[in-house]
Design a protein around this motif. Structure first.
Motif, short mmCIF file in Angstrom:
data_model
loop_
_atom_site.label_atom_id
_atom_site.label_comp_id
_atom_site.label_asym_id
_atom_site.label_seq_id
_atom_site.Cartn_x
_atom_site.Cartn_y
_atom_site.Cartn_z
N THR A 33 0.86 -1.18 0.00
CA THR A 33 0.00 0.00 0.00
C THR A 33 0.90 1.24 0.00
O THR A 33 2.10 1.14 0.29
CB THR A 33 -0.92 0.08 1.25
N ARG A 57 2.93 -3.14 -7.35
CA ARG A 57 1.47 -3.09 -7.39
C ARG A 57 0.97 -2.49 -6.08
O ARG A 57 0.97 -3.14 -5.06
CB ARG A 57 0.88 -4.49 -7.54
N LEU A 58 0.58 -1.21 -6.16
CA LEU A 58 0.08 -0.54 -4.97
C LEU A 58 -1.44 -0.57 -4.98
O LEU A 58 -2.06 -0.46 -6.02
CB LEU A 58 0.53 0.93 -4.96
N TRP A 60 -4.94 0.44 -2.16
CA TRP A 60 -5.26 1.01 -0.85
C TRP A 60 -5.76 -0.05 0.11
O TRP A 60 -5.83 0.16 1.30
CB TRP A 60 -6.30 2.12 -1.00
N GLU A 69 -9.05 -4.50 -6.93
CA GLU A 69 -9.55 -3.53 -5.97
C GLU A 69 -10.85 -4.07 -5.39
O GLU A 69 -11.74 -4.49 -6.11
CB GLU A 69 -9.81 -2.20 -6.68
N LEU A 71 -13.14 -2.41 -4.26
CA LEU A 71 -14.21 -1.57 -4.78
C LEU A 71 -14.74 -2.10 -6.11
O LEU A 71 -15.95 -2.15 -6.34
CB LEU A 71 -13.61 -0.18 -4.99
N TRP A 72 -13.82 -2.46 -6.98
CA TRP A 72 -14.22 -2.98 -8.28
C TRP A 72 -15.01 -4.27 -8.08
O TRP A 72 -16.07 -4.46 -8.67
CB TRP A 72 -12.97 -3.24 -9.15
N GLU A 75 -18.71 -4.08 -7.19
CA GLU A 75 -19.70 -3.56 -8.14
C GLU A 75 -19.71 -4.28 -9.49
O GLU A 75 -20.65 -4.11 -10.26
CB GLU A 75 -19.43 -2.07 -8.40
N ALA A 76 -18.68 -5.04 -9.79
CA ALA A 76 -18.58 -5.64 -11.12
C ALA A 76 -19.60 -6.76 -11.28
O ALA A 76 -20.02 -7.37 -10.30
CB ALA A 76 -17.17 -6.17 -11.34
N PRO A 77 -20.01 -7.05 -12.54
CA PRO A 77 -20.94 -8.15 -12.78
C PRO A 77 -20.33 -9.48 -12.29
O PRO A 77 -19.12 -9.69 -12.40
CB PRO A 77 -21.09 -8.17 -14.30
N LEU A 80 -17.55 -11.64 -14.10
CA LEU A 80 -16.15 -11.20 -14.25
C LEU A 80 -15.28 -11.56 -13.06
O LEU A 80 -14.06 -11.53 -13.14
CB LEU A 80 -16.09 -9.68 -14.45
N THR A 83 -12.72 -15.02 -12.76
CA THR A 83 -11.49 -15.16 -13.53
C THR A 83 -10.74 -13.83 -13.47
O THR A 83 -11.34 -12.77 -13.33
CB THR A 83 -11.76 -15.48 -15.01
N MET A 84 -9.43 -13.93 -13.59
CA MET A 84 -8.63 -12.72 -13.65
C MET A 84 -8.72 -12.11 -15.03
O MET A 84 -9.00 -12.80 -16.00
CB MET A 84 -7.17 -13.07 -13.43
N ALA A 85 -8.43 -10.83 -15.11
CA ALA A 85 -8.21 -10.23 -16.43
C ALA A 85 -7.12 -11.05 -17.12
O ALA A 85 -6.16 -11.47 -16.46
CB ALA A 85 -7.77 -8.79 -16.28
N GLU A 105 -3.70 0.71 6.38
CA GLU A 105 -4.11 2.00 6.93
C GLU A 105 -5.17 1.75 8.00
O GLU A 105 -5.34 2.50 8.95
CB GLU A 105 -4.70 2.84 5.80
N ASN B 24 -10.47 -4.57 -20.95
CA ASN B 24 -9.45 -4.41 -19.92
C ASN B 24 -8.94 -2.98 -19.99
O ASN B 24 -8.31 -2.60 -20.98
CB ASN B 24 -8.29 -5.38 -20.16
N LYS B 34 -6.66 8.90 -5.04
CA LYS B 34 -7.61 7.91 -4.51
C LYS B 34 -9.09 8.20 -4.78
O LYS B 34 -9.79 7.33 -5.30
CB LYS B 34 -7.37 7.74 -3.00
N THR B 41 -12.96 3.49 -10.92
CA THR B 41 -13.00 2.04 -10.78
C THR B 41 -14.44 1.55 -10.64
O THR B 41 -14.86 0.58 -11.28
CB THR B 41 -12.20 1.62 -9.52
N ARG B 42 -15.20 2.25 -9.81
CA ARG B 42 -16.61 1.90 -9.61
C ARG B 42 -17.39 2.05 -10.91
O ARG B 42 -18.19 1.19 -11.28
CB ARG B 42 -17.20 2.83 -8.55
N ALA B 45 -16.54 -0.74 -13.24
CA ALA B 45 -17.17 -1.99 -12.78
C ALA B 45 -18.64 -2.02 -13.18
O ALA B 45 -19.15 -3.03 -13.67
CB ALA B 45 -17.02 -2.12 -11.27
N ARG B 46 -19.33 -0.88 -13.00
CA ARG B 46 -20.75 -0.81 -13.35
C ARG B 46 -20.98 -1.03 -14.83
O ARG B 46 -22.03 -1.49 -15.25
CB ARG B 46 -21.33 0.55 -12.95
N ARG B 50 -13.21 -4.43 -16.89
CA ARG B 50 -12.17 -4.71 -15.91
C ARG B 50 -11.30 -3.48 -15.71
O ARG B 50 -10.93 -2.81 -16.68
CB ARG B 50 -11.30 -5.86 -16.36
N LEU B 52 -7.69 -2.34 -14.40
CA LEU B 52 -6.36 -2.74 -13.97
C LEU B 52 -5.68 -1.50 -13.39
O LEU B 52 -5.14 -0.68 -14.12
CB LEU B 52 -5.56 -3.29 -15.15
N LEU B 55 -0.90 2.01 -9.49
CA LEU B 55 -0.50 3.23 -8.80
C LEU B 55 1.01 3.28 -8.71
O LEU B 55 1.66 2.27 -8.47
CB LEU B 55 -1.08 3.23 -7.38
#
Lengths: 364, 356
Positions: A33, A57-58, A60, A69, A71-72, A75-77, A80, A83-85, A105, B24, B34, B41-42, B45-46, B50, B52, B55
């Protein structure tokens, strides 16, 4: 900027040279992080000097696998998540070494993701984890001291820094030799019996060899560990001294009763709900994946952080869930939850009926 | 409490690359980005895309670029290369902690890195794949702009959250007039420069590779620039350097004389990067009504309404440019105080006001 703590440089050198043994031309993933910047930059410097490439690869969110993430993932379908990208998957097939620097943190930040989504992410990571845990792949998990970890440990940041470097900056060759002597006795044994407060558990290591972590897989190292025979655990273990923490969730007073290797009865005095749900994750979640013996002389106290707690000198730990394939473990699960049992006050370890450790001290 | 404008900004940024489900999308930023990185990102996703997220502490490469053996800088690691090659789109959110970071990296080192990156980023540079770059307001960017952070936030959102459809129409009219012209003459303080756009078409940047957009730009004919231009109003900012009072004299499209009031050494060193560094890669016209002042930040400054900018170095192949260089340095010239633009002898803009 304040001068970098000179211990950070020594720490980074151990990680790059000893833990990973980075070679010219390697591609080394470094997960962290932003709070770990001093250590990340020192690690990058050391990797560059070797003539290898750091892939930093940073994120939060400080979880075991951070490249997604949270967060992703929230919310993602659905489709997805499991599997990884494609390029992420390729990255993990190609990389030569892997370093995970915890630097939270807020140590509770990872716990928001719904369990089924977390599980889906873990499925996405299964292929890489299998690769990582195969013999010979260089990887290391470590920690950079942050206020959040210090807070969990009940310490000031300065005290926690002293604690971390005291556990990490050791003469690891000497530690290896010392641990190897104990491990030889376990290797030669069939049955392990662990006796302590509320605890009388036997399990078999028959045909299994242990591995000494002399700061190669974890920094700090300071344990030797086995994957016990999957159907062998019998009896009761009570983790009454320390809370059992997993991915931001903390359970108090965990008690597990085993029959033929399987947890048949489980309870906790705090957050029992999470414990029971974790045991229901999958079939493998009810069996032992690991028995570890903590040996790090720099770690004498519990800090609510598995990386350190499982190495407390005079404790053992048991992990429910996935076994360690590189020491013969066959159990498979989406979870691997280490729980630490104190043996320094009235506990003992017996090997085939002979006491080898009592009150946390080795018996010759 | 997060700023509600952040969500609007994130939607706008994602709209710029118009991702399809399953794409991607590389999202590059820095830790201070941030709030926007999370909102983007959100949003991705919606839309079933994807994200990637990559940072970095420093946008210019950081410790590795300073320390690595030179041969490692000449090529990208295969993993990074593959990642960029397979990305469908790319979003860069710049959020520096210190806008001078990277200023200590020797030009030789940053040049090698940029050259290695340029090859793999070609599909983005040539607009085969959609990408966009934008800023997140940080204290450092506000500081360079001479503003408090809240002031700079208002400035940034004012430049970004505009009526893009209306502005696109205005800029289209301007582009049509320049498309018809052959010779451009820029006249202003210590400035009288001509160059040719013959056979070249312009591009309107409403919303796309830059957020904010708000410019019409060309790649001039490479051997056409003649005369003098003096960027006396604003410093020329590039790679953490701030060069004041830049003055160029062109002959046959090539800079034959260059000087500056401060940091001239960096200017001259940059011009010697390669052969293409001494020729123009871009002529742009700033048209964003939300941007009225210089903030020492090219992304915004080149869109100040009533200014033009010239870039030395690599041009846009998709706009007919044949100039190639490892650099592309945009420098902004204010025309609002006594400047004018002539097209084939006819004044089309004077003191920054259009006379189309």
């Amino acid at each position: 900027m304040a001068a970098v703590d000179p211990r950070v440089e020594e720490y980074a050198r151990l990680l790059v040279e000893r833990s990973l043994g980075v070679q010219p031309g390697w591609q080394v993933m470094v997960i962290a992080t932003p709070l770990a910047r001093p250590l990340v930059e020192e690690v990058v410097r050391q990797i560059a000097r070797v003539g290898a490439w750091p892939l930093v690869r940073l994120s939060w969110v400080d979880t075991e696998q951070v490249a997604f993430e949270t967060l992703w993932a929230s919310e993602a379908p659905d489709g997805l998540l499991e599997t990884m990208a494609p390029s992420e998957a390729q990255t993990r097939r190609d990389l030569d070494a892997w370093m995970m620097i915890q630097a939270a943190e807020n140590t509770r930040a990872g716990s928001l993701l719904a369990p089924e989504r977390r599980l889906a992410l873990r499925k996405a990571y299964a292929e890489f984890n299998e690769r990582r845990l195969r013999p010979g792949f260089p990887w290391v998990g470590c920690l950079y001291p942050t206020p959040a970890f210090a807070q969990d440990a009940g310490m000031t940041l300065a005290d926690f820094e002293d604690f971390v470097y005291g556990a990490c900056l050791l003469d690891w060759d000497a530690e290896r030799d010392r641990m190897a002597r104990h491990a030889e006795r376990f290797d030669a044994a069939e049955t392990v019996r662990i006796v302590g407060a509320g605890t009388d558990l036997t399990l078999s290591l028959d045909g299994r060899s242990g591995l000494v972590d002399d700061a190669h897989y974890n920094m700090p190292g300071g344990e030797f560990f086995y994957s016990p025979l999957e159907d062998s655990a019998e009896g009761v273990v009570e983790f009454s001294e320390f809370p059992a923490a997993y991915q931001g969730n903390v359970c108090e007073g965990v008690r597990l009763r085993f029959e033929a290797g399987e947890v048949v009865d489980a309870s906790a005095t705090g957050n029992e709900e999470f414990l029971l749900a974790a045991l229901d994750t999958d079939e493998g979640a009810r069996r032992l994946g690991e028995l570890g013996i903590g040996c790090n002389p720099g770690i004498q106290r519990h800090t609510r952080n598995t990386l350190f707690d499982e190495k407390i000198d005079g404790t053992v730990h048991l992990a429910i869930g996935s076994g360690l394939a590189f020491v013969g473990g066959e159990n498979r699960s989406a979870i691997h939850w280490d729980m630490v049992k104190e043996l320094r006050s009235g506990g003992r370890i017996e090997l085939d009926g002979e006491i080898v450790q009592e009150n946390g001290r080795w018996v010759r | 409490m997060s700023d509600p404008r952040t969500e609007d900004y994130a939607r706008l940024i994602v709209d710029c690359v118009q991702p399809e489900p399953g794409w991607n999308v590389l999202v590059r930023s820095q830790p201070l980005g941030k709030p926007l990185v999370q909102a983007v990102t959100r949003e991705l996703a919606r839309r079933g895309t994807r994200a990637l997220v990559r940072l970095r502490f420093e946008s210019a490469g950081g410790v590795f670029v300073r320390e690595a053996p030179l041969e490692l800088l000449r090529e990208l690691p295969s993993i990074d290369r593959h990642e960029v090659e397979t990305a469908d789109s790319y979003i860069a959110i710049v959020a520096p902690e210190n806008t001078r970071e990277g200023a200590d990296v020797p030009a030789e080192r940053s040049g090698l890195l940029m050259a290695a990156l340029r090859e793999v980023q070609q599909p983005f540079l040539s607009d085969e794949k959609p990408w966009t770059g934008c800023y997140w307001p940080t204290e450092a960017v506000a500081q360079d702009a001479g503003m408090t952070l809240p002031e700079f936030e208002d400035f940034l959102f004012g430049a970004v959250l505009v009526d893009w459809d209306a502005l696109a129409q205005d800029m289209q009219r301007i582009a049509e007039r320049f498309d018809r012209a052959e010779t451009v003459r820029l006249v202003g303080a210590d400035t009288d420069l001509t160059f040719s756009l013959a056979g070249r078409e312009g591009k309107v940047d409403a919303l796309g590779a830059n957020v904010p957009g708000g410019e019409v730009f060309y790649s001039p004919v490479e051997d056409s620039a003649e005369g003098v231009i003096s960027f006396s109003e604003y410093p020329a900012c590039y790679l953490g350097h701030e060069v004041t009072g830049v003055r160029f004299r062109f002959e046959g499209g090539r800079i034959v004389e260059a000087s500056a009031d401060a940091d001239e050494e960096f200017l001259l060193g940059t011009l010697d990067t390669d052969e293409g560094a001494r020729r123009l890669g871009e002529f742009g016209i700033g048209c964003n009504p939300g941007i009225q002042r210089h903030v020492k930040n090219t992304l915004f400054d080149e869109k100040i309404e009533g200014t033009v900018h010239l870039a030395i170095g690599t041009g846009f192949p998709q706009l007919g440019s044949t100039n190639r260089s490892a650099i592309h340095w945009d420098i902004v010239k204010d025309l609002r105080n006594g400047g004018r633009i002539e097209l084939d002898g006819e004044t089309v803009q004077e003191n920054g006001a259009w006379r189309l």
